[in-house]
Design a protein around this motif. Structure first.
Motif, PDB file in Angstrom:
ATOM      1  N   CYS A 276       1.748  -0.429   0.108  1.00 19.90           N
ATOM      2  CA  CYS A 276       2.821  -0.200  -0.859  1.00 19.90           C
ATOM      3  C   CYS A 276       2.260  -0.078  -2.272  1.00 19.90           C
ATOM      4  O   CYS A 276       2.663   0.798  -3.039  1.00 19.90           O
ATOM      5  CB  CYS A 276       3.849  -1.330  -0.789  1.00 19.90           C
ATOM      6  N   MET A 277       1.297  -0.945  -2.615  1.00 19.09           N
ATOM      7  CA  MET A 277       0.699  -0.894  -3.946  1.00 19.09           C
ATOM      8  C   MET A 277      -0.185   0.339  -4.095  1.00 19.09           C
ATOM      9  O   MET A 277      -0.262   0.939  -5.170  1.00 19.09           O
ATOM     10  CB  MET A 277      -0.116  -2.161  -4.207  1.00 19.09           C
ATOM     11  N   MET A 278      -0.858   0.717  -3.011  1.00 16.32           N
ATOM     12  CA  MET A 278      -1.758   1.865  -3.081  1.00 16.32           C
ATOM     13  C   MET A 278      -1.005   3.161  -3.315  1.00 16.32           C
ATOM     14  O   MET A 278      -1.465   4.044  -4.038  1.00 16.32           O
ATOM     15  CB  MET A 278      -2.564   1.971  -1.781  1.00 16.32           C
ATOM     16  N   VAL A 279       0.156   3.287  -2.699  1.00 17.72           N
ATOM     17  CA  VAL A 279       0.872   4.562  -2.751  1.00 17.72           C
ATOM     18  C   VAL A 279       1.792   4.668  -3.966  1.00 17.72           C
ATOM     19  O   VAL A 279       2.208   5.757  -4.337  1.00 17.72           O
ATOM     20  CB  VAL A 279       1.677   4.744  -1.450  1.00 17.72           C
ATOM     21  N   CYS A 280       2.077   3.556  -4.599  1.00 17.70           N
ATOM     22  CA  CYS A 280       3.047   3.552  -5.706  1.00 17.70           C
ATOM     23  C   CYS A 280       2.528   4.370  -6.896  1.00 17.70           C
ATOM     24  O   CYS A 280       1.447   4.092  -7.412  1.00 17.70           O
ATOM     25  CB  CYS A 280       3.332   2.119  -6.146  1.00 17.70           C
ATOM     26  N   PRO A 281       3.290   5.381  -7.351  1.00 19.83           N
ATOM     27  CA  PRO A 281       2.839   6.183  -8.489  1.00 19.83           C
ATOM     28  C   PRO A 281       3.192   5.579  -9.841  1.00 19.83           C
ATOM     29  O   PRO A 281       2.765   6.097 -10.871  1.00 19.83           O
ATOM     30  CB  PRO A 281       3.589   7.500  -8.275  1.00 19.83           C
ATOM     31  N   ALA A 282       3.982   4.496  -9.854  1.00 19.37           N
ATOM     32  CA  ALA A 282       4.411   3.892 -11.115  1.00 19.37           C
ATOM     33  C   ALA A 282       3.622   2.608 -11.360  1.00 19.37           C
ATOM     34  O   ALA A 282       3.819   1.627 -10.653  1.00 19.37           O
ATOM     35  CB  ALA A 282       5.903   3.594 -11.064  1.00 19.37           C
ATOM     36  N   PRO A 283       2.747   2.609 -12.353  1.00 23.73           N
ATOM     37  CA  PRO A 283       1.935   1.414 -12.615  1.00 23.73           C
ATOM     38  C   PRO A 283       2.808   0.197 -12.901  1.00 23.73           C
ATOM     39  O   PRO A 283       3.751   0.272 -13.684  1.00 23.73           O
ATOM     40  CB  PRO A 283       1.117   1.813 -13.855  1.00 23.73           C
ATOM     41  N   GLY A 284       2.490  -0.902 -12.231  1.00 22.69           N
ATOM     42  CA  GLY A 284       3.196  -2.152 -12.471  1.00 22.69           C
ATOM     43  C   GLY A 284       4.538  -2.265 -11.784  1.00 22.69           C
ATOM     44  O   GLY A 284       5.277  -3.220 -12.027  1.00 22.69           O
ATOM     45  N   ALA A 285       4.873  -1.330 -10.913  1.00 21.55           N
ATOM     46  CA  ALA A 285       6.195  -1.365 -10.282  1.00 21.55           C
ATOM     47  C   ALA A 285       6.246  -2.311  -9.091  1.00 21.55           C
ATOM     48  O   ALA A 285       7.310  -2.817  -8.757  1.00 21.55           O
ATOM     49  CB  ALA A 285       6.606   0.028  -9.847  1.00 21.55           C
TER      50      ALA A 285
END
Length: 203
Positions: free
Chosen positions: A52-61
């Protein structure tokens, strides 16, 4: 020609305008049914894959934190753009966000994660810190856990002929322990994400 002050006064003093002004209401903020909501926990157990963290395009989301009962993803709504990729990427279905999972099933698409380890042989001095510190190597070969020499070729990393060699990159979990422990910065671990077609029944 600009209107006079009297003309403005006549316009704003009309009974119809006054009724509309006093009765004006803001429509309630309700997300339409086709809109993706913020991801929420589904109740399933997080196994700390971090997809989930790897694919997230929004930093800190999103971040995965340790709780007294285990690992748990936390969504920071101020940063989340509700793209739903974290929901799609989680292999355990820990997150839920309405229609996203349904659309994935219909489109028969999925996400594939892998890791690539690159060794700069010009910088590598063969110290073996990477191979000894690698948690996968420690699981495969008990001698590596105590800083000993490798006794098998099933390792992820191994130093031979004075240089670090990647033997089984498919075993990498992306923890970057080797990268962090290399004194010369000779190792880099890249996370690779690709979209794949999910085979359905009968295909």
């Amino acid at each position: 020609m600009p209107l006079s002050i009297v003309a403005y006064a006549r316009e704003f003093c009309r009974l119809e305008w006054v009724k509309k002004f006093l009765a004006a209401k803001t429509a309630p903020l309700v997300a339409p049914p086709y809109f993706r909501n913020f991801p929420v926990l589904s109740g399933k157990t997080c196994t700390h894959h971090l997809h989930c963290m790897m694919v997230c395009p929004a930093p800190g989301a999103i971040e995965v934190v340790r709780t007294p009962t285990g690992w748990e993803p936390r969504i920071h709504e101020g940063h989340c753009i509700r793209c739903g990729l974290c929901v799609e990427a989680c292999p355990n279905g820990v997150l839920s966000s309405g229609r996203i999972l349904e659309s994935v099933a219909l489109a028969r698409t999925g996400l594939s994660f892998s890791f690539r380890i690159d060794v700069d042989l010009a910088r590598c001095m063969g110290c073996g810190n990477c191979a000894v510190s690698c948690p996968v190597n420690k699981l495969v070969d008990a001698q590596m856990a105590h800083g000993g020499h490798a006794s098998t070729e099933d390792l992820l990393l191994k130093v031979s002929d004075g240089k670090c060699r990647v033997l089984h990159a498919e075993k990498c979990t992306g923890c970057k322990t080797c990268e962090d422990n290399c004194p010369n910065g000779a190792i880099s671990v890249a996370r690779l994400l690709s979209a794949v077609h999910v085979q359905g029944e009968g295909q």
